[in-house]
Design an enzyme around this catalytic site. Structure first.
Site, PDB file in Angstrom:
ATOM      1  N   SER A 243       1.626  -1.717   9.067  1.00 48.91           N
ATOM      2  CA  SER A 243       1.754  -2.059   7.648  1.00 48.91           C
ATOM      3  C   SER A 243       2.503  -0.936   6.951  1.00 48.91           C
ATOM      4  CB  SER A 243       0.367  -2.219   7.030  1.00 48.91           C
ATOM      5  OG  SER A 243      -0.221  -0.937   6.906  1.00 48.91           O
ATOM      6  N   LYS A 244       2.750  -1.123   5.664  1.00 47.61           N
ATOM      7  CA  LYS A 244       3.514  -0.130   4.894  1.00 47.61           C
ATOM      8  C   LYS A 244       2.856   1.245   4.941  1.00 47.61           C
ATOM      9  CE  LYS A 244       6.393  -2.978   2.159  1.00 47.61           C
ATOM     10  NZ  LYS A 244       5.924  -4.223   1.532  1.00 47.61           N
ATOM     11  N   ARG A 245       1.544   1.233   5.163  1.00 51.05           N
ATOM     12  CA  ARG A 245       0.813   2.497   5.287  1.00 51.05           C
ATOM     13  C   ARG A 245       1.421   3.382   6.390  1.00 51.05           C
ATOM     14  NH1 ARG A 245      -3.745   3.097   7.759  1.00 51.05           N
ATOM     15  NH2 ARG A 245      -3.723   0.972   8.523  1.00 51.05           N
TER      16      ARG A 245
END
Ligand code: GLU
Length: 484
Positions: A243-245
């Protein structure tokens, strides 16, 4: 003939996971002399946007995943889905459902509170003709639901994961046509895959729960079944879903940062599959990957997306890249940092090319180029503080830099060998090691302590700029020594 497809929904930036799925489909098609199709699943009017369609097209083209047919847009094929949905209705394999969203939500809550899995209770499947007519006459809105078989099980052989079996009573009577007449994903997907003569459905493992539902649709519609292969999800380094994390997840973001298409291609191909080769071998050309690709060798467990590995691969491909092409690719970054003009002339382009040739070994991304080679285009405005402490402390350093400037100024030919012998000669005359002159000279000319070979970079920077920078630095050293 093998026919595969990538079927993205244009509801967001093109995800690297989708790009990986597209790439595996493409490899499979090329390996088997088959065809690769592009289908845009844009039936969700609210969330689909044309700019995302453009991004999908741009991203696939950038990676070199050219498609043989398409793009097909589901939004232009609504008639076909309706026709097939109503065929199921006539054949008793689908039924009208009049339950309102509020009623469904209410019953869902009840089931949850009783500890039951929330599923449609098939209320409208049992309506008799009179009841149905009455509701229609009242002008009630309806959807079409699929009449899922109540007994038995659905079994299929996944090319990656082997046998998968699901009990039919675990699947509910899902909606196939919404009240506005648009199809749901599962339905449109099956109708299209059959109409487009798809032989192998290769997609992410998040679709495994859809597959038995789709298989039941194939059976009810009287379609021949394709084969299925579900690819492992991409994971971050902590093994949670990417994910963008974890950093950028959009394909074009990587392109914009300056990842080369061939590096991305190589990197994505190794996410969940190993082409074999010798131990630790990771660099494979497009042709080698096609040659070796085997869908049954894809690993079913998660594939780790490691951005450091991507940078390492990119650095490799930057080193291998044809210099003219590399220069062209770097130009926008140099323009963006105002190191060269918007419409660079021949001299600027030549300078850029020579600078890039010297710094390419240190590049991990094309976007590294301005910071690695700004001094080829402009005089340094400051000197690395550690370098200053280390190399500008000696008393005679200003004198040496001035002396070097003077000797260089007199040279008729400003080439690597002459520059080198001039500098070494000066060091020798003063009884110091060449290193004691090389380091301060590098600092004076580039502002830094590291970089490509000093004599090579001086030749590219040119005589006038080298002389000017050495003199300017000598004055700066004198002034700062006086202050201290
Ligand atoms: N639109 C679906 C997705 O992007 C397609 C899945 C499939 O390949 O069937 O996930």
């Amino acid at each position: 003939m093998v026919r595969v497809r990538i079927a993205p929904a244009p509801t967001g930036a093109l995800h690297v996971g989708t790009a990986r799925t597209a790439l595996f489909n493409w490899l499979f098609a090329r390996k088997h002399g088959g065809e690769f199709l592009l289908r845009i699943e844009d039936t969700d009017k609210e969330r689909s946007r044309y700019e995302f369609v453009e991004q999908i097209i741009e991203g696939l083209k950038w990676l070199g995943l050219e498609w043989d047919e398409g793009p097909f847009f589901q939004s232009e094929r609504l008639q076909l889905y309706r026709q097939e949905a109503y065929r199921l209705l006539e054949e008793g394999r689908a039924y009208l459902c009049f339950c309102t969203p509020e009623e469904l939500e209410e019953r869902r809550k009840q089931m949850l509170s009783q500890g039951l899995p929330p599923r449609y209770d098939r209320r409208c499947r049992c309506l008799d003709d009179a009841e149905r007519k009455k509701l229609l006459n009242e002008g009630r809105k309806y959807v079409l639901r699929f009449a899922m078989p109540i007994d038995g099980e659905t079994r299929f052989h996944d090319l990656v994961r082997g046998e998968i079996t699901v009990r039919n009573d675990e699947m509910d009577d899902f909606v196939i046509l919404k009240s506005d007449g648009t199809p749901t994903y599962n339905f449109a997907c099956v109708v299209d895959d059959r109409e487009m003569r798809i032989t192998h459905v290769i997609r992410g493992e998040d679709h495994i729960p859809n597959t038995p539902r789709q298989i039941q649709l194939y059976i009810a519609l009287g379609y021949e079944l394709p084969q299925f292969a579900h690819l492992p999800l991409l994971l971050g380094r902590d093994r949670s879903k990417l994910s963008k994390r974890h950093g950028a997840t959009s394909l074009l973001e990587y392109r914009n940062m300056g990842v080369l298409a061939e590096a991305m291609f190589n990197f994505l191909a190794l996410l969940g599959w190993s082409p074999g080769g010798s131990e630790g071998e990771e660099i494979f050309s497009r042709d080698e990957l096609i040659e070796r690709f085997d869908i049954t060798q894809v690993k079913p467990s998660g594939a780790i997306f490691n951005p450091e590995k991507l940078l390492w691969m990119n650095a490799h491909y930057i080193r291998q890249c044809d210099l003219d092409r590399l220069t062209k690719l770097c130009i926008p970054y140099l323009k963006g940092s105002n190191l060269i003009s918007e419409n660079p002339n021949e001299t600027e382009l030549k300078l850029a090319q020579r600078a890039i040739e010297l710094v390419r070994d240190r590049m991990k991304l094309l976007s590294d180029v301005p910071s690695l080679c700004d001094y080829f285009f402009k005089d340094p405005i400051e000197y690395d503080p550690d370098g200053v402490r280390k190399w500008f402390a000696q008393d005679n350093i200003a004198m040496l830099l001035d002396e070097l400037a003077q000797r260089l100024e007199r040279l008729l030919s400003f080439d690597v060998a002459t520059i080198e012998s001039t500098l070494r000669g000066l060091a020798q005359e003063h009884g110091i090691s060449a290193a004691r002159l090389i380091h301060p000279t590098r600092l004076a000319i580039t502002g830094r302590t590291i970089g490509p070979g000093l004599f090579e970079l001086m030749e590219v920077v040119g005589k006038d700029a080298c002389v000017r920078r050495l003199r300017r630095c000598a004055s700066w050293v004198r002034a700062s020594q006086k202050q201290a």
